[in-house]
Design a protein around this motif. Structure first.
Motif, PDB file in Angstrom:
ATOM      1  N   SER A  49      12.001   1.080   2.579  1.00 32.84           N
ATOM      2  CA  SER A  49      12.421   1.035   1.131  1.00 32.84           C
ATOM      3  C   SER A  49      11.613   0.250   0.212  1.00 32.84           C
ATOM      4  O   SER A  49      11.353   0.842  -0.901  1.00 32.84           O
ATOM      5  CB  SER A  49      14.028   0.382   1.181  1.00 32.84           C
ATOM      6  OG  SER A  49      14.436   0.356   0.161  1.00 32.84           O
ATOM      7  N   ASN A  52       8.856   2.802  -0.409  1.00 30.35           N
ATOM      8  CA  ASN A  52       9.100   3.693  -1.501  1.00 30.35           C
ATOM      9  C   ASN A  52       9.391   3.361  -2.701  1.00 30.35           C
ATOM     10  O   ASN A  52       8.865   3.782  -3.736  1.00 30.35           O
ATOM     11  CB  ASN A  52      10.476   4.383  -0.896  1.00 30.35           C
ATOM     12  CG  ASN A  52      10.192   5.300   0.372  1.00 30.35           C
ATOM     13  OD1 ASN A  52       9.170   5.595   0.766  1.00 30.35           O
ATOM     14  ND2 ASN A  52      11.360   5.702   1.054  1.00 30.35           N
ATOM     15  N   MET A  53       9.830   2.005  -3.068  1.00 28.03           N
ATOM     16  CA  MET A  53      10.027   1.390  -4.428  1.00 28.03           C
ATOM     17  C   MET A  53       8.447   1.252  -4.935  1.00 28.03           C
ATOM     18  O   MET A  53       8.537   1.470  -6.156  1.00 28.03           O
ATOM     19  CB  MET A  53      10.538   0.226  -4.191  1.00 28.03           C
ATOM     20  CG  MET A  53      11.070  -0.471  -5.513  1.00 28.03           C
ATOM     21  SD  MET A  53      11.854   0.789  -6.909  1.00 28.03           S
ATOM     22  CE  MET A  53      13.516   0.776  -6.225  1.00 28.03           C
ATOM     23  N   LEU A  55       5.897   2.811  -4.356  1.00 33.64           N
ATOM     24  CA  LEU A  55       5.371   4.198  -4.680  1.00 33.64           C
ATOM     25  C   LEU A  55       5.787   4.715  -5.894  1.00 33.64           C
ATOM     26  O   LEU A  55       5.095   5.287  -6.775  1.00 33.64           O
ATOM     27  CB  LEU A  55       5.555   5.229  -3.407  1.00 33.64           C
ATOM     28  CG  LEU A  55       4.649   4.901  -2.378  1.00 33.64           C
ATOM     29  CD1 LEU A  55       5.011   5.668  -1.126  1.00 33.64           C
ATOM     30  CD2 LEU A  55       3.160   5.033  -2.727  1.00 33.64           C
ATOM     31  N   ILE A  56       7.036   4.495  -6.109  1.00 39.48           N
ATOM     32  CA  ILE A  56       7.884   5.012  -7.255  1.00 39.48           C
ATOM     33  C   ILE A  56       7.460   4.124  -8.555  1.00 39.48           C
ATOM     34  O   ILE A  56       7.091   4.790  -9.480  1.00 39.48           O
ATOM     35  CB  ILE A  56       9.356   4.960  -7.291  1.00 39.48           C
ATOM     36  CG1 ILE A  56       9.934   5.801  -6.266  1.00 39.48           C
ATOM     37  CG2 ILE A  56      10.031   5.071  -8.445  1.00 39.48           C
ATOM     38  CD1 ILE A  56      11.713   5.585  -5.812  1.00 39.48           C
ATOM     39  N   MET A  57       7.188   2.905  -8.427  1.00 38.04           N
ATOM     40  CA  MET A  57       6.615   2.312  -9.274  1.00 38.04           C
ATOM     41  C   MET A  57       5.199   2.359  -9.829  1.00 38.04           C
ATOM     42  O   MET A  57       4.763   2.353 -11.104  1.00 38.04           O
ATOM     43  CB  MET A  57       6.793   0.507  -9.357  1.00 38.04           C
ATOM     44  CG  MET A  57       8.213   0.162  -9.223  1.00 38.04           C
ATOM     45  SD  MET A  57       8.556  -1.518  -8.728  1.00 38.04           S
ATOM     46  CE  MET A  57       7.556  -2.275  -9.863  1.00 38.04           C
ATOM     47  N   GLN A  59       3.837   5.458  -9.531  1.00 38.46           N
ATOM     48  CA  GLN A  59       3.887   6.637 -10.069  1.00 38.46           C
ATOM     49  C   GLN A  59       4.392   6.589 -11.584  1.00 38.46           C
ATOM     50  O   GLN A  59       3.668   7.190 -12.689  1.00 38.46           O
ATOM     51  CB  GLN A  59       5.017   7.599  -9.540  1.00 38.46           C
ATOM     52  CG  GLN A  59       5.093   9.000 -10.428  1.00 38.46           C
ATOM     53  CD  GLN A  59       4.129   9.933 -10.356  1.00 38.46           C
ATOM     54  OE1 GLN A  59       3.165   9.654  -9.545  1.00 38.46           O
ATOM     55  NE2 GLN A  59       4.008  10.610 -11.233  1.00 38.46           N
ATOM     56  N   ARG A  60       5.388   5.463 -11.752  1.00 36.87           N
ATOM     57  CA  ARG A  60       5.426   5.127 -13.326  1.00 36.87           C
ATOM     58  C   ARG A  60       4.612   4.588 -14.058  1.00 36.87           C
ATOM     59  O   ARG A  60       4.216   4.912 -15.353  1.00 36.87           O
ATOM     60  CB  ARG A  60       7.166   4.389 -13.295  1.00 36.87           C
ATOM     61  CG  ARG A  60       7.385   4.026 -14.787  1.00 36.87           C
ATOM     62  CD  ARG A  60       8.577   3.236 -14.710  1.00 36.87           C
ATOM     63  NE  ARG A  60       8.596   1.903 -13.750  1.00 36.87           N
ATOM     64  CZ  ARG A  60       9.334   1.115 -13.306  1.00 36.87           C
ATOM     65  NH1 ARG A  60      10.730   1.615 -13.671  1.00 36.87           N
ATOM     66  NH2 ARG A  60       9.336   0.172 -12.828  1.00 36.87           N
TER      67      ARG A  60
END
Length: 131
Positions: A49, A52-53, A55-57, A59-60
């Motif tokens: 988790s 994944n967070m 990786l999301i950050m 991308q942002r």
């Protein structure tokens, strides 16, 4: 917009870029060194988790870097601070809050208002955030 204001906002954009690049170097380093093996399912899930967070950050951050680069390009072209929609100047207060803004307050509000209303197939209007 005055040249001094443009220079101040340009420096703000460059600082934002430096901050994001520094943070992304740390993220890349953390992801590259990841060789943790968790025996416990809960620990493994928490680790996944977190990954994944991250990786999301990242991308942002990549999206924000692109917006900053586009804003700096508009500075070079002499188009920075001009609304894409109506061609009027974007207010200094808006640019101070959002240096990558491409729409003035009025055009952005109109766009947001338009997005909040969704017509259903039966002709009635629904509000996205009503429920």
């Amino acid at each position: 917009m005055e040249q001094q204001q443009v220079m101040m906002l340009t420096e703000m954009l460059k600082q934002m870029m430096r901050g994001i690049l520094a943070k992304s170097n740390v993220t890349i380093h953390c992801l590259a060194e990841e060789t943790v093996c968790h025996a416990d399912m809960a620990d493994r899930a928490a680790h996944e988790s977190d990954r994944n967070m991250m990786l999301i950050m990242s991308q942002r951050d990549r999206i924000m870097l692109e917006e900053i680069r586009n804003a700096l390009e508009r500075v070079e072209l002499g188009e920075y601070g001009i609304c894409f929609e109506c061609g009027e100047d974007i207010g200094l207060a808006r640019l101070m809050a959002q240096p990558t803004a491409t729409l003035c307050v009025h055009c952005k509000a109109a766009l947001e208002n338009e997005r909040m209303h969704v017509s259903n197939p039966y002709g009635a209007t629904e509000y996205l955030f009503d429920k």
